[in-house]
Design a protein around this motif. Structure first.
Motif, PDB file in Angstrom:
ATOM      1  N   ILE A  24      42.886  39.983  41.062  1.00 19.17           N
ATOM      2  CA  ILE A  24      41.767  39.903  40.115  1.00 19.17           C
ATOM      3  C   ILE A  24      40.504  40.595  40.620  1.00 19.17           C
ATOM      4  O   ILE A  24      39.921  41.404  39.897  1.00 19.17           O
ATOM      5  CB  ILE A  24      41.470  38.439  39.718  1.00 19.17           C
ATOM      6  CG1 ILE A  24      42.413  38.048  38.590  1.00 19.17           C
ATOM      7  CG2 ILE A  24      40.035  38.234  39.286  1.00 19.17           C
ATOM      8  CD1 ILE A  24      42.248  36.644  38.076  1.00 19.17           C
ATOM      9  N   MET A  25      40.072  40.299  41.812  1.00 22.46           N
ATOM     10  CA  MET A  25      38.813  40.881  42.288  1.00 22.46           C
ATOM     11  C   MET A  25      38.900  42.403  42.373  1.00 22.46           C
ATOM     12  O   MET A  25      37.976  43.106  41.968  1.00 22.46           O
ATOM     13  CB  MET A  25      38.401  40.285  43.632  1.00 22.46           C
ATOM     14  CG  MET A  25      37.927  38.860  43.532  1.00 22.46           C
ATOM     15  SD  MET A  25      36.552  38.614  42.398  1.00 22.46           S
ATOM     16  CE  MET A  25      35.208  39.248  43.370  1.00 22.46           C
ATOM     17  N   GLY A  26      39.996  42.917  42.872  1.00 24.59           N
ATOM     18  CA  GLY A  26      40.141  44.368  42.970  1.00 24.59           C
ATOM     19  C   GLY A  26      40.180  45.035  41.611  1.00 24.59           C
ATOM     20  O   GLY A  26      39.542  46.072  41.389  1.00 24.59           O
ATOM     21  N   ILE A  27      40.912  44.437  40.687  1.00 28.18           N
ATOM     22  CA  ILE A  27      41.020  44.986  39.335  1.00 28.18           C
ATOM     23  C   ILE A  27      39.667  44.922  38.642  1.00 28.18           C
ATOM     24  O   ILE A  27      39.229  45.886  38.014  1.00 28.18           O
ATOM     25  CB  ILE A  27      42.096  44.230  38.529  1.00 28.18           C
ATOM     26  CG1 ILE A  27      43.479  44.520  39.103  1.00 28.18           C
ATOM     27  CG2 ILE A  27      42.020  44.582  37.047  1.00 28.18           C
ATOM     28  CD1 ILE A  27      44.560  43.586  38.605  1.00 28.18           C
ATOM     29  N   GLU A  28      38.994  43.792  38.766  1.00 24.72           N
ATOM     30  CA  GLU A  28      37.691  43.642  38.130  1.00 24.72           C
ATOM     31  C   GLU A  28      36.700  44.644  38.713  1.00 24.72           C
ATOM     32  O   GLU A  28      35.936  45.267  37.989  1.00 24.72           O
ATOM     33  CB  GLU A  28      37.176  42.208  38.284  1.00 24.72           C
ATOM     34  CG  GLU A  28      35.942  41.931  37.453  1.00 24.72           C
ATOM     35  CD  GLU A  28      35.525  40.485  37.453  1.00 24.72           C
ATOM     36  OE1 GLU A  28      34.983  40.044  36.427  1.00 24.72           O
ATOM     37  OE2 GLU A  28      35.715  39.792  38.475  1.00 24.72           O
ATOM     38  N   GLU A  29      36.741  44.821  40.026  1.00 24.06           N
ATOM     39  CA  GLU A  29      35.833  45.774  40.654  1.00 24.06           C
ATOM     40  C   GLU A  29      36.076  47.192  40.139  1.00 24.06           C
ATOM     41  O   GLU A  29      35.137  47.915  39.814  1.00 24.06           O
ATOM     42  CB  GLU A  29      35.972  45.738  42.177  1.00 24.06           C
ATOM     43  CG  GLU A  29      34.968  46.622  42.877  1.00 24.06           C
ATOM     44  CD  GLU A  29      34.943  46.396  44.367  1.00 24.06           C
ATOM     45  OE1 GLU A  29      34.175  47.109  45.035  1.00 24.06           O
ATOM     46  OE2 GLU A  29      35.656  45.524  44.879  1.00 24.06           O
ATOM     47  N   LYS A  30      37.335  47.588  40.041  1.00 21.25           N
ATOM     48  CA  LYS A  30      37.653  48.929  39.534  1.00 21.25           C
ATOM     49  C   LYS A  30      37.187  49.101  38.094  1.00 21.25           C
ATOM     50  O   LYS A  30      36.721  50.169  37.705  1.00 21.25           O
ATOM     51  CB  LYS A  30      39.154  49.199  39.633  1.00 21.25           C
ATOM     52  CG  LYS A  30      39.633  49.453  41.031  1.00 21.25           C
ATOM     53  CD  LYS A  30      41.143  49.637  41.061  1.00 21.25           C
ATOM     54  CE  LYS A  30      41.640  49.674  42.495  1.00 21.25           C
ATOM     55  NZ  LYS A  30      43.098  49.600  42.566  1.00 21.25           N
TER      56      LYS A  30
END
Length: 150
Positions: A18-24
């Protein structure tokens, strides 16, 4: 794989991603000067009304000191404005600048697309079951947050 293992596998992978996807999705070239955490502070401030630091801290479940540091950075970058309360000059209120409102809407649109993707193809009853399952998960996390789940 049984249902328990499948759910465990999906949740573990989902939380990791989630955090990586949201950041991207959120930190585009236009918003490269802020972090996902900054976006969450912007979201907590909202666009409806000015808020004091305690209200923002409560929304994020962090200390006022933590919020103050984040808001100082967002003020410097032009996303947030500080003003003194008209009623009590000792109280500092924060609100989003035009740039902050644009970032807020960018974040809101990501979440809207995410929710629509989750609900795609689900009927009313399936949606109700999903809502109940997510509420159960939220209650589980809240019980750990307040010390009951240990």
């Amino acid at each position: 794989m049984n249902s328990y293992e499948t759910i465990n596998d999906v949740l573990v992978k989902l939380f990791k991603e989630i955090m990586g996807i949201e950041e991207k999705a959120l930190i585009t070239s236009e918003y490269k000067d802020i972090s996902v955490n900054d976006m969450h502070v912007i979201e907590a401030i909202g666009i409806d009304e000015k808020k004091n630091m305690s209200a923002v801290a409560r929304e994020l479940s962090v200390t006022v000191g933590t919020v103050t540091i984040a808001i100082n950075n967002l003020v410097k970058k032009g996303y947030v404005k500080r003003v003194r309360s008209e009623k009590d000059r000792r109280i500092v209120l924060v609100s989003l600048s035009e740039k902050g409102e644009k970032a807020y809407n960018h974040h809101r649109m990501f979440h809207e697309r995410m929710v629509l993707a989750v609900l795609e193809g689900l009927g009313k009853e399936e949606t109700e079951v999903l809502v109940k399952a997510l509420e159960n998960l939220q209650n589980f996390f809240r019980s750990y947050e307040d010390g009951r789940g240990q």
